[in-house]
Design a protein around this motif. Structure first.
Motif, PDB file in Angstrom:
ATOM      1  N   PRO A   1       0.814  -1.223   0.000  1.00  0.00           N
ATOM      2  CA  PRO A   1       0.000   0.000   0.000  1.00  0.00           C
ATOM      3  C   PRO A   1       0.853   1.281   0.000  1.00  0.00           C
ATOM      4  O   PRO A   1       0.424   2.295  -0.556  1.00  0.00           O
ATOM      5  CB  PRO A   1      -0.816  -0.089   1.296  1.00  0.00           C
ATOM      6  N   LEU A   2       2.034   1.230   0.595  1.00  0.00           N
ATOM      7  CA  LEU A   2       2.910   2.407   0.568  1.00  0.00           C
ATOM      8  C   LEU A   2       3.367   2.710  -0.853  1.00  0.00           C
ATOM      9  O   LEU A   2       3.408   3.868  -1.270  1.00  0.00           O
ATOM     10  CB  LEU A   2       4.124   2.197   1.480  1.00  0.00           C
ATOM     11  N   PHE A   3       3.702   1.685  -1.595  1.00  0.00           N
ATOM     12  CA  PHE A   3       4.107   1.872  -2.991  1.00  0.00           C
ATOM     13  C   PHE A   3       2.945   2.378  -3.839  1.00  0.00           C
ATOM     14  O   PHE A   3       3.161   3.061  -4.836  1.00  0.00           O
ATOM     15  CB  PHE A   3       4.633   0.562  -3.592  1.00  0.00           C
ATOM     16  N   GLU A   4       1.728   2.035  -3.469  1.00  0.00           N
ATOM     17  CA  GLU A   4       0.568   2.422  -4.264  1.00  0.00           C
ATOM     18  C   GLU A   4       0.081   3.835  -3.974  1.00  0.00           C
ATOM     19  O   GLU A   4      -0.832   4.324  -4.635  1.00  0.00           O
ATOM     20  CB  GLU A   4      -0.552   1.400  -4.054  1.00  0.00           C
ATOM     21  N   LEU A   5       0.692   4.522  -3.004  1.00  0.00           N
ATOM     22  CA  LEU A   5       0.343   5.917  -2.749  1.00  0.00           C
ATOM     23  C   LEU A   5       0.745   6.757  -3.964  1.00  0.00           C
ATOM     24  O   LEU A   5       1.787   6.502  -4.584  1.00  0.00           O
ATOM     25  CB  LEU A   5       1.060   6.439  -1.500  1.00  0.00           C
ATOM     26  N   PRO A   6      -0.075   7.755  -4.313  1.00  0.00           N
ATOM     27  CA  PRO A   6       0.245   8.565  -5.504  1.00  0.00           C
ATOM     28  C   PRO A   6       1.653   9.163  -5.478  1.00  0.00           C
ATOM     29  O   PRO A   6       2.331   9.205  -6.507  1.00  0.00           O
ATOM     30  CB  PRO A   6      -0.818   9.670  -5.476  1.00  0.00           C
TER      31      PRO A   6
END
Length: 187
Positions: free
Chosen positions: A157-162
């Protein structure tokens, strides 16, 4: 043999974790401390090779911590190329280049601070891994696979942050493919 050299390292056994299931350790090279003969009821490196091939053939998503080393050990001991799809150590360093990327430290600082800190060197400091009872070794080793998965769940989820879109692109398209390239260069 406790070797950190993937060419001379002996695979003690794979650690596996599937969400919703218990983590597992499968011994393959534990020996009797007195006779140095292989203990009974273990799989062989050939058994592991066949199962690793099944994972590869079925495109199972493989998560490792320090995937380059694991790739090298699996290739040199089992003769199969099993590249990781996600390496939590590489991901940790991309998310924070100042981060200590050791599995236990990552797990304690990111997932469960109440987890007591332990590492394989401290637990089996002067003991060859091969002579440690597989049931005892499993208590340590099987936990690694669960911790690695929990780190993956934390990191994705951290990588998927804009704001991390470019870093995620680097991770997926450069860092993960280069794991195998650098492993092959080292081998």
């Amino acid at each position: 043999n406790n070797s950190l050299d993937p060419v001379t390292c002996k695979l003690m056994g794979p650690c596996l974790y599937v969400p919703g299931e218990k983590q597992a350790y499968i011994p393959i090279n534990h020996v009797d401390p007195m006779t140095r003969e292989l203990l009974p009821n273990q799989l062989t490196e050939e058994d592991c090779r066949q199962q690793f091939q099944r994972l590869k053939d079925n495109n199972v998503f493989i998560i490792m911590h320090n995937g380059k080393f694991d790739y090298e050990v699996i290739k040199t001991t089992c003769g199969i190329e099993l590249p990781p799809d996600w390496d939590t150590m590489t991901a940790a360093r991309l998310l924070d280049e100042n981060e200590l990327a050791g599995l236990k430290m990552q797990y304690i600082t990111k997932i469960d601070p109440s987890q007591s800190k332990y590492d394989i060197e401290a637990l089996f400091e002067i003991i060859q891994y091969a002579i440690v009872d597989p049931y005892v070794f499993a208590l340590y080793a099987a936990t690694d696979s669960m911790m690695t998965f929990k780190l993956y769940e934390y990191q994705k989820p951290l990588f998927e942050l804009p704001e991390n879109e470019r870093v995620y692109c680097i991770f997926k398209n450069i860092e993960m493919p280069i794991v195998v390239v650098t492993a092959e260069m080292e081998l």
